[in-house]
Design an enzyme around this catalytic site. Sequence first.
Site, PDB file in Angstrom:
ATOM      1  N   CYS A   1      43.632  29.084  45.291  1.00  0.00           N
ATOM      2  CA  CYS A   1      44.903  29.732  45.020  1.00  0.00           C
ATOM      3  C   CYS A   1      45.516  30.113  46.362  1.00  0.00           C
ATOM      4  O   CYS A   1      44.943  30.940  47.095  1.00  0.00           O
ATOM      5  CB  CYS A   1      44.703  30.974  44.151  1.00  0.00           C
ATOM      6  SG  CYS A   1      46.291  31.704  43.714  1.00  0.00           S
TER       7      CYS A   1
ATOM      8  N   CYS B   1      53.988  29.028  45.501  1.00  0.00           N
ATOM      9  CA  CYS B   1      52.769  28.348  45.034  1.00  0.00           C
ATOM     10  C   CYS B   1      52.139  27.500  46.149  1.00  0.00           C
ATOM     11  O   CYS B   1      52.556  26.361  46.405  1.00  0.00           O
ATOM     12  CB  CYS B   1      53.022  27.482  43.795  1.00  0.00           C
ATOM     13  SG  CYS B   1      51.444  27.026  43.003  1.00  0.00           S
TER      14      CYS B   1
HETATM   15  O1  PYC Z   1      49.616  29.980  45.279  1.00  0.00           O
HETATM   16  O2  PYC Z   1      48.274  28.337  44.777  1.00  0.00           O
HETATM   17  C1  PYC Z   1      48.949  29.299  44.468  1.00  0.00           C
HETATM   18  C2  PYC Z   1      48.968  29.726  43.060  1.00  0.00           C
HETATM   19  C3  PYC Z   1      48.414  29.098  41.987  1.00  0.00           C
HETATM   20  C4  PYC Z   1      48.690  29.873  40.864  1.00  0.00           C
HETATM   21  C5  PYC Z   1      49.411  30.964  41.273  1.00  0.00           C
HETATM   22  N1  PYC Z   1      49.577  30.864  42.614  1.00  0.00           N
END
Ligand code: PYC
Length: 309
Positions: A85, A233
């Site tokens: 994550c 993300c």
């Molecule tokens: O930042 O990789 C990320 C992530 C995955 C789900 C929520 N954040």
Amino acid sequence: MRVIDSHTEGEPTRVILSGGPDLGAGSVAERAARLARAHDAFCNSVTREPRGTEAMVGALLVPPAHPDSVAGVIYFNAVGMLGMCGHAAIGTAITLAHLGRIGPGQHRLETPVGVVTLELHSGHEASVTNVESYRLHKAVTVDVAGLGPVTGDIAWGGNWFFITRDLPCALDITNIRQLTDATLRIRRTLHDQGWTGAGGAWIDHVVLLAPCDGADARNFVLCPSGSYDRSPCGTGTSALLACLAADGQLQPGDPWVQQSIIGSRYHLSHVAGRHGGIIPTIRGRAWVTAEADLHFAPGDPYVAGIPAA
Ligand code: PYC
């Protein structure tokens, strides 16, 4: 249970310092498998309401398998495990710095899908150098009820993603409900039509991508729990960079600025990986928001969280 909460570019992380289950010995991947098999109630109690939120990612710190790593960590959300994550790794770096456990420089962090490197910069900024990311399938088209044909790539960035530029509406914060509904439909259709990641893995994240003033792209990312990523993300943008690199649209060292649906940003670049993919580095900011003890009183009917809807 002692926890430290933070947010990374808007997305929350809860690092569990003590009071988690004993997962025994072995690699972090083996201990994550034990956590998934036998400790649902623990994970749900940390991430689900009333103690958590649907966007919360739990980060259980475990002793590393190798002495030169700063820690092992297992990430999970309100519905299950995450391989890696990005936002939570940056949150982990800032939390470890807050605790005085790391200083400026590079630090190995063991995750279930491999070792990543944390680098602490000044202030609230940190970078994470991710696991090797790659594209599995290019230009997959699925016919989605209510949306029509949607074409995108299936790629790995530490989790599995479907990445598409076919948008149901503008990527605007006021359209969150519509964007969530559309990406849930896309995810369900991929599943129903048998599209998976490597080894039959569930494609549990969907990325919608649009051009953006002042950044290279803006995204909306559906997470496994059905919530959206407030940050840009890290693993999703890693998967995107793998697709761009595979198409020759991004070269090693080229900078990439990714904006999230709430306007927050990551700065990324990549080097070539050893297996044909890329190794992305994600730079962003995180802030500690709370240091707390979670209480689990006998008789509390929601001690293991409110079941996911
Ligand atoms: O930042 O990789 C990320 C992530 C995955 C789900 C929520 N954040």
